[in-house]
Design a protein around this motif. Structure first.
Motif: not given
Length: 704
Positions: A495-498, A502-503, A512-514, A518-523
């Motif tokens: 996710i961080i690499q993506d 994207a930036f 896209y950032l939101q 969300k995906n990071v917090f789920e992990q």
């Protein structure tokens, strides 16, 4: 000429004849009525009142006839005479009927058959017929008086005559002892003759047989008035009956003799019983003086005769005299004579003393020189059980207490009777037993303390073993956490690499950032849950709580999901077809520890079996978990296809530090602690058995 002279003399003295005639029957009636017959065993006792009624009423009738001769007659007097005549014959008729029925027991069968047809209706029919004749044929042909004599007097006399004869035969066993046979037979013959003279010979009438056999024809034929002969028969009957009534005197005398013999026999049995009792049996009067002592007193060195007339205190230890004397109960008031009294009834509401312990002094033995022997007045312990004296009230036949109760005195001063038992040996044994009990109580208390200490020590060791078992799997659990965290960390890195890409391509916007955040917090939540589950697993449960076994099993499976998949082991846990109620009361963390141990053992067995297979032989590992409910119990089964447990290890599988794994791979405390938790802490049962291709461990827990 002499007969004519006798006839003339008797005919001129008919008032005297009727007086004697009536007096004879009245004396007989009074004798029967006044003779005591209560409690008699003679069968005819209940019928004699009828004969007494006949005698009294018929005697009055004859005296009325005497009155007629002296004073003349009138209609009222004639009516009274008729009722007296009929009434007396009714009594005689009923007496004869009952006497025959009473005496049929040992009589011939023909008499027994006849008696069955001699019911009360026979008397009622005869009386009814006489009354009918009186009403219909009143003063016609002089039939009414003759009917009473024919139907009642004649037949009643014959039944009475036969009844006396038959009754003697019936009660012959008793009557033959009294020498009254002749009087029964004389009375029987007299009533037979009286039945003819008084029942068939009637006043002249214009009907048969009164027109042939009557008082006039009898006087003409015999030369003596029939009334004179009736009076003579009445004298014979009265004399015989008075002698027959002596049977009741004999019965009373005989009963008194039997009672006396029974009393003597009872006294002898009582005396024999008293003398064979090993305890001292005594009786004292109101002043405490012995009036009876049995032979058991010889154990004290006394002969019974020595103590009769002596005071009770003679055998008591001096210090015990006051404790049993009445002077203490009477506020220390000393008797005028200065002699202590033994009144035991004051102690209880039942007017008796039970279990009173006193010290008894044996008789002092003197040597040949008159000086006391070595054993002087040996003291033993006696137990007194006694009661006040009761007497039978002659009037009411009830027991009447004659002793005393405390300070309350009865009308009659009495003494008491009781038993003294030597309990010296028993007291000594009881003292020894009491000391032994105290020692045993002390030993038992020490043992209990030791047991309690051992239980506390065992529980502490088991608790340590539980924690050790958890720590033993700590390395595996860290590996599980590492596997659990590996995937979410990779996802976060991607996710961080993506975000960076994207930036760079100017494609990073707010949406896209939101989504990335969300995906990071789920992990991160997934990783946090893994750490929390691991921390809860290691924390010991302090008290029992209600929990759902399905939820706890799911948490264990979640923690081991990655590790099991890496080892190609699938877990079959049908969550949809579980019982509706899967809650129990226990320790949830310890329960999860048990499930983890069983799953790890199943996994190790599957992996161990896989090492033994050929390289090209691939078999998928399988662990099956099931939950069933029956009655008030929940059953959890965990089975595998790891080859099962060797038979020689089956009996030792739950012993501490026993393992089938290599020494570097197993500690041998997993299954031991699992059984300890299930059976000791949760009240359940853990068993194991081999099934096709593997082993099955079965946990049974109480539901609710």
């Amino acid at each position: 000429m002499q007969i004519l002279e006798l006839t003339r003399v008797i005919g001129g003295s008919m008032d005297v004849v009727f007086f004697v005639y009536g007096l004879s029957f009245i004396v007989m009636g009074l004798a029967i009525a006044l003779k005591p017959k209560e409690g008699s065993a003679f069968k005819w006792t209940g019928t004699l009142w009828l004969l007494a009624g006949f005698g009294l009423l018929h005697g009055v009738n004859e005296w009325l006839d005497m009155w007629v001769i002296i004073k003349g007659t009138d209609k009222t007097l004639d009516l009274i005479r008729w009722f007296c005549l009929v009434g007396s014959y009714v009594f005689l008729f009923e007496f004869g009927r009952r006497l025959v029925r009473v005496s049929v027991v040992d009589s011939p069968s023909c008499q027994l058959m006849a008696a069955r047809y001699m019911g009360w209706w026979l008397t009622a029919g005869a009386v009814g017929l006489v009354l009918f004749i009186r009403i219909v044929f009143q003063n016609i042909l002089n039939l009414d008086s003759a009917a009473a004599r024919y139907l009642l007097g004649f037949i009643g006399s014959l039944m009475t005559a036969y009844g006396f004869y038959s009754y003697y035969r019936c009660d012959k066993n008793m009557l033959s002892k009294i020498n009254v046979k002749k009087y029964f037979f004389i009375t029987s013959a007299a009533f037979f003759v009286y039945g003819i003279l008084g029942g068939l010979v009637v006043n002249r009438g214009a009907f048969f047989p009164a027109n042939i056999l009557n008082t006039d024809s009898f006087l003409k034929a015999v030369g003596i008035p029939v009334q004179a002969l009736r009076a003579g028969i009445a004298l014979v009957i009265a004399f015989s009956m008075i002698n027959i009534l002596k049977i009741f005197n004999w019965e009373v005398t005989n009963r008194q003799k039997e009672n006396y013999l029974r009393l003597r026999c009872s006294e002898e049995k009582y005396r024999t019983l008293i003398e064979t009792i090993p305890d001292i049996v005594y009786m004292i009067d109101k002043d405490g003086i012995f009036v009876l002592v049995n032979n058991a007193v010889r154990a004290l060195g006394y002969e019974p005769g020595e103590l009769i007339g002596q005071h009770f205190s003679k055998i008591l230890f001096p210090e015990d005299v006051e404790s049993v004397s009445r002077s203490i109960a009477l506020s220390q008031q000393v008797d005028k004579t200065g002699v202590p009294k033994f009144f035991d009834e004051r102690r209880t509401g039942t007017r008796g003393t039970f279990g009173l312990e006193v010290h008894i002094v044996k008789k002092k033995h003197e040597g040949s020189s008159g000086s006391p022997d070595v054993v002087l007045g040996e003291v033993i312990i006696g137990e007194v059980n006694s009661s006040g004296v009761y007497e039978i009230n002659a009037a009411s036949l009830e027991k009447e207490f004659t002793g005393t109760l405390g300070l309350i005195k009865t009308r009659v001063a009495g003494g008491s009777t009781g038993v003294i038992r030597d309990i010296t040996v028993r007291k000594r044994e009881m003292d020894q037993l009491r000391k032994s009990e105290q020692m045993m109580e002390a030993v038992a208390q020490n043992l209990q303390d030791m047991v309690n200490e051992e239980i506390r020590s065992k529980l502490k060791r088991e608790h340590i073993l539980v924690q050790q078992s958890k720590l033993a799997t700590l390395g595996e659990m860290i590996a599980v956490i590492a596997h659990q965290w590996k995937q979410p960390l990779n996802v976060i890195g991607l996710i961080i690499q993506d975000l960076e890409d994207a930036f760079g391509y100017e494609g990073l916007d707010a949406e896209y950032l939101q989504n990335a955040v969300k995906n990071v917090f789920e992990q991160i939540d997934f990783m946090t849950r893994t750490v929390d589950d691991f921390r809860n697993f290691l924390r010991p449960s302090k008290e029992k709580v209600r929990f759902c076994i399905k939820k706890e099993i799911e948490e264990i499976l979640f923690m081991n999901e990655t590790l099991l998949k890496r080892n190609d082991i699938i877990v079959l846990f049908d969550k949809e077809n579980l019982p509706d109620f899967c809650e129990i009361t226990g320790y949830p963390n310890e329960f999860k520890h048990v499930i983890l141990n069983l799953i790890n053992n199943a996994r190790d067995a599957i992996l161990s079996l896989g090492k033994e297979r050929l390289p090209d032989e691939v078999v998928e590992g399988r662990i099956s978990i099931g939950i069933t409910k029956k009655d008030n119990a929940l059953t959890i089964t965990i089975s595998d296809n790891g080859g099962g447990i060797p038979p020689e290890a089956m009996e030792k599988i739950f012993e501490p530090y026993f393992t089938t794994k290599p020494e570097q791979e197993g500690t041998g405390i997993g299954l031991y602690m699992s059984r300890t938790i299930i059976e000791s802490r949760m009240g359940g049962k853990l068993t194991v058995r081999n099934i096709d291709g593997g082993a099955e461990l079965r946990i049974e827990l109480p539901a609710g």
